[in-house]
Design a protein around this motif. Structure first.
Motif, PDB file in Angstrom:
ATOM      1  N   VAL A 106       0.794  -1.097   0.027  1.00  0.00           N
ATOM      2  CA  VAL A 106       0.064   0.232  -0.050  1.00  0.00           C
ATOM      3  C   VAL A 106       0.643   0.976  -0.043  1.00  0.00           C
ATOM      4  O   VAL A 106       0.634   2.135  -0.613  1.00  0.00           O
ATOM      5  N   LEU A 107       1.896   1.175   0.958  1.00  0.00           N
ATOM      6  CA  LEU A 107       2.782   2.436   0.901  1.00  0.00           C
ATOM      7  C   LEU A 107       3.441   2.515  -0.331  1.00  0.00           C
ATOM      8  O   LEU A 107       3.603   3.763  -0.949  1.00  0.00           O
ATOM      9  N   GLY A 108       4.224   1.538  -0.638  1.00  0.00           N
ATOM     10  CA  GLY A 108       5.298   1.576  -1.713  1.00  0.00           C
ATOM     11  C   GLY A 108       4.754   1.656  -3.141  1.00  0.00           C
ATOM     12  O   GLY A 108       5.063   2.687  -3.788  1.00  0.00           O
ATOM     13  N   ASN A 109       3.728   0.973  -3.351  1.00  0.00           N
ATOM     14  CA  ASN A 109       2.936   0.998  -4.783  1.00  0.00           C
ATOM     15  C   ASN A 109       1.843   1.871  -4.783  1.00  0.00           C
ATOM     16  O   ASN A 109       1.210   2.098  -5.912  1.00  0.00           O
ATOM     17  N   GLY A 110       1.411   2.185  -3.810  1.00  0.00           N
ATOM     18  CA  GLY A 110       0.159   2.983  -3.746  1.00  0.00           C
ATOM     19  C   GLY A 110       0.287   4.439  -3.382  1.00  0.00           C
ATOM     20  O   GLY A 110       0.304   5.276  -4.118  1.00  0.00           O
ATOM     21  N   VAL A 111       0.321   4.550  -1.966  1.00  0.00           N
ATOM     22  CA  VAL A 111       0.395   6.084  -1.487  1.00  0.00           C
ATOM     23  C   VAL A 111       1.753   6.787  -1.961  1.00  0.00           C
ATOM     24  O   VAL A 111       1.777   7.974  -2.683  1.00  0.00           O
ATOM     25  N   PHE A 112       3.074   6.158  -2.021  1.00  0.00           N
ATOM     26  CA  PHE A 112       4.131   6.715  -2.296  1.00  0.00           C
ATOM     27  C   PHE A 112       4.234   7.036  -3.908  1.00  0.00           C
ATOM     28  O   PHE A 112       4.473   8.143  -4.326  1.00  0.00           O
ATOM     29  N   ILE A 113       3.642   5.985  -4.640  1.00  0.00           N
ATOM     30  CA  ILE A 113       3.856   6.291  -6.218  1.00  0.00           C
ATOM     31  C   ILE A 113       2.752   7.364  -6.601  1.00  0.00           C
ATOM     32  O   ILE A 113       3.036   8.180  -7.350  1.00  0.00           O
ATOM     33  N   THR A 114       1.601   7.333  -5.786  1.00  0.00           N
ATOM     34  CA  THR A 114       0.758   8.500  -6.281  1.00  0.00           C
ATOM     35  C   THR A 114       1.073   9.973  -5.878  1.00  0.00           C
ATOM     36  O   THR A 114       1.157  10.683  -6.662  1.00  0.00           O
ATOM     37  N   ILE A 115       1.953   9.935  -4.549  1.00  0.00           N
ATOM     38  CA  ILE A 115       2.416  11.281  -4.312  1.00  0.00           C
ATOM     39  C   ILE A 115       3.576  11.725  -5.264  1.00  0.00           C
ATOM     40  O   ILE A 115       3.638  12.835  -5.800  1.00  0.00           O
ATOM     41  N   ALA A 116       4.361  10.727  -5.366  1.00  0.00           N
ATOM     42  CA  ALA A 116       5.520  11.140  -6.338  1.00  0.00           C
ATOM     43  C   ALA A 116       5.107  11.296  -7.719  1.00  0.00           C
ATOM     44  O   ALA A 116       5.823  12.273  -8.328  1.00  0.00           O
ATOM     45  N   SER A 117       4.015  10.846  -8.183  1.00  0.00           N
ATOM     46  CA  SER A 117       3.631  10.942  -9.761  1.00  0.00           C
ATOM     47  C   SER A 117       3.016  12.568  -9.844  1.00  0.00           C
ATOM     48  O   SER A 117       3.461  13.311 -10.696  1.00  0.00           O
ATOM     49  N   PHE A 118       2.333  12.859  -8.407  1.00  0.00           N
ATOM     50  CA  PHE A 118       1.757  14.121  -8.778  1.00  0.00           C
ATOM     51  C   PHE A 118       3.287  15.281  -8.382  1.00  0.00           C
ATOM     52  O   PHE A 118       3.122  16.199  -9.181  1.00  0.00           O
ATOM     53  N   ALA A 119       3.901  14.998  -7.596  1.00  0.00           N
ATOM     54  CA  ALA A 119       5.102  15.821  -7.265  1.00  0.00           C
ATOM     55  C   ALA A 119       5.875  15.975  -8.303  1.00  0.00           C
ATOM     56  O   ALA A 119       6.464  17.016  -8.946  1.00  0.00           O
ATOM     57  N   SER A 120       6.198  14.938  -9.264  1.00  0.00           N
ATOM     58  CA  SER A 120       7.097  14.965 -10.408  1.00  0.00           C
ATOM     59  C   SER A 120       6.593  15.737 -11.473  1.00  0.00           C
ATOM     60  O   SER A 120       7.075  16.291 -12.234  1.00  0.00           O
ATOM     61  N   THR A 121       5.007  15.707 -11.822  1.00  0.00           N
ATOM     62  CA  THR A 121       4.289  16.455 -12.771  1.00  0.00           C
ATOM     63  C   THR A 121       4.618  17.845 -12.436  1.00  0.00           C
ATOM     64  O   THR A 121       4.850  18.748 -13.372  1.00  0.00           O
ATOM     65  N   ILE A 122       4.480  18.296 -11.154  1.00  0.00           N
ATOM     66  CA  ILE A 122       4.445  19.698 -10.881  1.00  0.00           C
ATOM     67  C   ILE A 122       5.977  20.158 -11.033  1.00  0.00           C
ATOM     68  O   ILE A 122       6.247  21.160 -11.560  1.00  0.00           O
ATOM     69  N   LEU A 123       6.886  19.444 -10.376  1.00  0.00           N
ATOM     70  CA  LEU A 123       8.486  19.854 -10.478  1.00  0.00           C
ATOM     71  C   LEU A 123       9.013  19.854 -12.127  1.00  0.00           C
ATOM     72  O   LEU A 123       9.685  20.571 -12.081  1.00  0.00           O
ATOM     73  N   GLN A 124       8.339  19.002 -12.807  1.00  0.00           N
ATOM     74  CA  GLN A 124       8.851  18.845 -14.086  1.00  0.00           C
ATOM     75  C   GLN A 124       8.377  20.135 -14.769  1.00  0.00           C
ATOM     76  O   GLN A 124       9.180  20.648 -15.601  1.00  0.00           O
ATOM     77  N   LYS A 125       6.974  20.486 -14.579  1.00  0.00           N
ATOM     78  CA  LYS A 125       6.723  21.729 -15.195  1.00  0.00           C
ATOM     79  C   LYS A 125       7.235  23.042 -14.702  1.00  0.00           C
ATOM     80  O   LYS A 125       7.708  23.987 -15.647  1.00  0.00           O
ATOM     81  N   GLU A 126       7.334  22.958 -13.486  1.00  0.00           N
ATOM     82  CA  GLU A 126       7.968  24.429 -12.916  1.00  0.00           C
ATOM     83  C   GLU A 126       9.488  24.506 -13.069  1.00  0.00           C
ATOM     84  O   GLU A 126      10.173  25.394 -13.319  1.00  0.00           O
ATOM     85  N   PHE A 127      10.423  23.178 -12.972  1.00  0.00           N
ATOM     86  CA  PHE A 127      11.964  23.337 -12.934  1.00  0.00           C
ATOM     87  C   PHE A 127      12.409  22.445 -13.911  1.00  0.00           C
ATOM     88  O   PHE A 127      13.821  22.347 -14.075  1.00  0.00           O
ATOM     89  N   ALA A 128      11.721  21.867 -14.884  1.00  0.00           N
ATOM     90  CA  ALA A 128      12.194  20.912 -15.906  1.00  0.00           C
ATOM     91  C   ALA A 128      13.156  19.891 -15.277  1.00  0.00           C
ATOM     92  O   ALA A 128      14.095  19.115 -15.679  1.00  0.00           O
ATOM     93  N   ILE A 129      12.661  19.127 -13.999  1.00  0.00           N
ATOM     94  CA  ILE A 129      13.377  18.239 -13.329  1.00  0.00           C
ATOM     95  C   ILE A 129      12.562  16.846 -13.720  1.00  0.00           C
ATOM     96  O   ILE A 129      11.441  16.590 -13.726  1.00  0.00           O
ATOM     97  N   SER A 130      13.670  15.768 -14.161  1.00  0.00           N
ATOM     98  CA  SER A 130      13.010  14.614 -14.582  1.00  0.00           C
ATOM     99  C   SER A 130      12.442  13.764 -13.775  1.00  0.00           C
ATOM    100  O   SER A 130      13.034  14.083 -12.515  1.00  0.00           O
ATOM    101  N   GLY A 131      11.356  13.322 -13.713  1.00  0.00           N
ATOM    102  CA  GLY A 131      10.767  12.367 -12.849  1.00  0.00           C
ATOM    103  C   GLY A 131      11.811  11.152 -12.166  1.00  0.00           C
ATOM    104  O   GLY A 131      11.767  10.741 -11.028  1.00  0.00           O
ATOM    105  N   PHE A 132      12.634  10.771 -12.923  1.00  0.00           N
ATOM    106  CA  PHE A 132      13.724   9.809 -12.694  1.00  0.00           C
ATOM    107  C   PHE A 132      14.803  10.551 -11.636  1.00  0.00           C
ATOM    108  O   PHE A 132      15.069   9.855 -10.606  1.00  0.00           O
ATOM    109  N   LEU A 133      15.160  11.768 -11.935  1.00  0.00           N
ATOM    110  CA  LEU A 133      16.107  12.487 -10.932  1.00  0.00           C
ATOM    111  C   LEU A 133      15.262  12.627  -9.667  1.00  0.00           C
ATOM    112  O   LEU A 133      16.012  12.692  -8.715  1.00  0.00           O
TER     113      LEU A 133
END
Length: 159
Positions: A106-133
């Motif tokens: 639940v934490l690894g594949n659910g909660v964490f991945i969901t939060i990371a997906s939203f955060a990476s979308t925002i950071l990628q748009k704002e700072f051009a940071i790759s989700g991988f990085l």
């Protein structure tokens, strides 16, 4: 992501296939490896290899390098999963194991991945940071936590 960075659908399918085959190989090799390496050390090195994989995936678009990096998928999924199962198997009672695996999922594949997906979308748009990085610091933190667990708590718990 990869299609928008110039790779063809066949190339993307190819390197994900390599990753999945590496995972399968890791699960097949894990029992042999766990007889020679402590589970906590395998977990720590899996996190280190995961950090390296994500870092280099975040800075390259070379198909050859991506294919090589996909072999490290074995550490990201296969070896870390086997190490976690070994730790749970040794440190928890029968009634607690299912709960531990459920919380991990639940934490690894659910909660964490969901939060990371939203955060990476925002950071990628704002700072051009790759989700991988973005994932590199989490993998490094995982390696540090596995090291601390290896040195302190888990050694006393499972001998």
């Amino acid at each position: 992501y990869w299609l928008s960075h110039g790779l063809s659908a066949a190339q993307v399918s190819g390197f994900w296939t390599v990753g999945i085959l590496a995972e399968i190989a890791a699960f097949l090799l894990a029992p042999w490896l766990l007889m020679r390496v402590e589970a906590t050390k395998l977990l720590m090195w899996s996190a280190v290899l995961t950090a390296l994989r994500w870092f280099f995936m975040g800075i390259t678009e070379s198909y050859l390098i991506l294919m090589i990096l996909q072999v490290l998928q074995a550490a990201t999924i296969g070896f870390s999963g086997a190490a976690f199962a070994a730790i749970v198997g040794k440190s928890l009672g029968e009634n607690e194991k299912a709960s531990a695996f459920s919380v991990h999922r639940v934490l690894g594949n659910g909660v964490f991945i969901t939060i990371a997906s939203f955060a990476s979308t925002i950071l990628q748009k704002e700072f051009a940071i790759s989700g991988f990085l973005m994932m590199v610091p989490f993998a490094v933190l995982s390696a540090v936590l596995a090291y601390v667990a290896d040195c302190l708590w888990i050694k006393r718990t499972i001998g």
